[in-house]
Design an enzyme around this catalytic site. Structure first.
Site, PDB file in Angstrom:
ATOM      1  N   ASP A  14       1.293  -1.209  -0.314  1.00  0.00           N
ATOM      2  CA  ASP A  14      -0.136   0.159   0.145  1.00  0.00           C
ATOM      3  C   ASP A  14       0.345   1.324  -0.099  1.00  0.00           C
ATOM      4  OD1 ASP A  14      -2.968   1.258   0.373  1.00  0.00           O
ATOM      5  OD2 ASP A  14      -1.610   2.150   2.133  1.00  0.00           O
ATOM      6  N   TYR A  19       3.370   9.844  -0.114  1.00  0.00           N
ATOM      7  CA  TYR A  19       4.066   8.939   0.576  1.00  0.00           C
ATOM      8  C   TYR A  19       5.495   9.525   1.021  1.00  0.00           C
ATOM      9  CZ  TYR A  19      -0.050   6.263   2.398  1.00  0.00           C
ATOM     10  OH  TYR A  19      -1.234   6.047   2.924  1.00  0.00           O
ATOM     11  N   LYS A  44      -2.309   5.910  -4.345  1.00  0.00           N
ATOM     12  CA  LYS A  44      -3.276   6.788  -4.834  1.00  0.00           C
ATOM     13  C   LYS A  44      -2.897   7.872  -5.036  1.00  0.00           C
ATOM     14  CE  LYS A  44      -3.912   4.472   0.119  1.00  0.00           C
ATOM     15  NZ  LYS A  44      -2.414   4.390   0.397  1.00  0.00           N
ATOM     16  N   HIS A  75      -7.115   9.814  -2.123  1.00  0.00           N
ATOM     17  CA  HIS A  75      -6.334   9.657  -1.074  1.00  0.00           C
ATOM     18  C   HIS A  75      -7.389   9.802   0.017  1.00  0.00           C
ATOM     19  CE1 HIS A  75      -2.513   8.741   1.016  1.00  0.00           C
ATOM     20  NE2 HIS A  75      -3.299   8.268   2.217  1.00  0.00           N
TER      21      HIS A  75
END
Ligand code: A2P
Length: 279
Positions: A14, A19, A44, A75
């Site tokens: 994931d 990120y 995402k 997201h």
């Protein structure tokens, strides 16, 4: 750690544009030698790309350098301004419905196997369903025994939307230990089943029919988090009830105080979000 996880047998990865680690995740997949089809890869769409979904998707694909992704999630429902990063108010363009309609178009591209959402409440899912034809394949939200998301659980089960729990352990930090890992019922069950508290929390989620994405940079905990136990239905039910004790229902990952005191999540009110007010 992604490479270590793949070697241990993890198969669900994931990641997210937000990120900043898509490139490393893609590299770990290639370096692992694990066949791509054995891996379930999620990334995402970030807020600043809500108005330019195709571009956001291509940026992620380039960073991942993967042939395809299994799941592309919105997201957060909030879009943000591409230049200032400021959140776009609820109801203003690009709305999450407009963004979802652009995401639907990605499904004709073989590199995007499924689309879903994250941080969506029953309210937002209902608004989406009223205007769009594709039901999200998945919804990723915070969940643990202090935030069981019961009504969302019922709604998604009925619609066939897979629920994934983020922060399944309450996002512990050395400076800020997670109350859910210190929950007395979870600790008692850990003793009873002779297993770490983390295993009890993860087992509880899986037993609810959820998927989850625990993360650890510690090789021992990385391995430990793959082991699950089967809780008896009494034990499962007892853990499912702890959030009903006064003061235990809470968001642990975004900062309960911020959310509840200011009542705002990235510029949207709790009402806009469809999130419950908690004590
Ligand atoms: P560490 O990397 O030192 O293991 P969450 O998944 O709820 O967001 O929490 C992630 C954090 O939980 C990580 O920082 C990780 O720290 C810690 N963690 C992961 N697995 C466990 C576990 N089994 N018990 C306690 N803490 C854990």
């Amino acid at each position: 750690m992604v490479l270590a996880a793949l070697k241990l047998g993890y198969r669900h990865l994931d990641t997210a544009y937000g990120y900043g680690n898509e490139e490393a995740v893609g590299r770990a997949i290639r370096d692992s030698g694990v066949p791509r089809e054995e891996i379930f890869l999620t990334t995402k769409l970030t807020g600043k790309h809500h108005g330019t979904v195709k571009e956001g998707f291509e940026i992620s694909m380039k960073a991942l350098n993967a042939e395809y992704i299994d799941l592309y999630l919105m997201h957060w429902p909030q879009a943000s301004h591409p230049d200032t990063g400021k959140s776009i108010p609820y109801g203003e363009s690009p709305t999450f419905v407009e963004t979802w309609k652009s995401m639907e178009k990605l499904l004709s591209d073989k590199r995007c196997r499924a689309i879903g959402v994250s941080n969506f409440s029953v309210k937002l899912l209902t608004e989406l369903a009223a205007e769009c034809s594709t039901i999200p394949a998945a919804n990723q939200v915070e969940s643990h025994p202090y935030l069981p998301q019961t009504s969302l659980h019922e709604y998604c089960k009925e619609k066939g939307i897979v629920l994934t729990a983020y922060s399944p352990l309450g996002q512990p930090k050395p400076s800020n230990p997670s109350p859910v890992l210190a929950e007395p019922v979870a600790k008692q069950l850990a003793e009873k089943y002779k297993t770490p508290v983390g295993t009890i929390l993860l087992s509880w989620l899986i037993q609810r029919g959820w998927t989850t994405v625990p993360k650890s940079a510690n090789p021992e905990r990385l391995k430990q988090n793959m082991d699950l136990v089967k809780l008896s239905s009494d034990d499962f039910n007892t853990l499912s009830e702890v959030h009903k004790q006064r003061g235990k229902l809470m968001h642990l990952c975004i900062g309960q105080e911020d959310i509840m005191e200011k009542g705002v999540i990235s510029g949207w009110s709790l009402e806009d979000m469809g999130w419950e007010k908690m004590d």
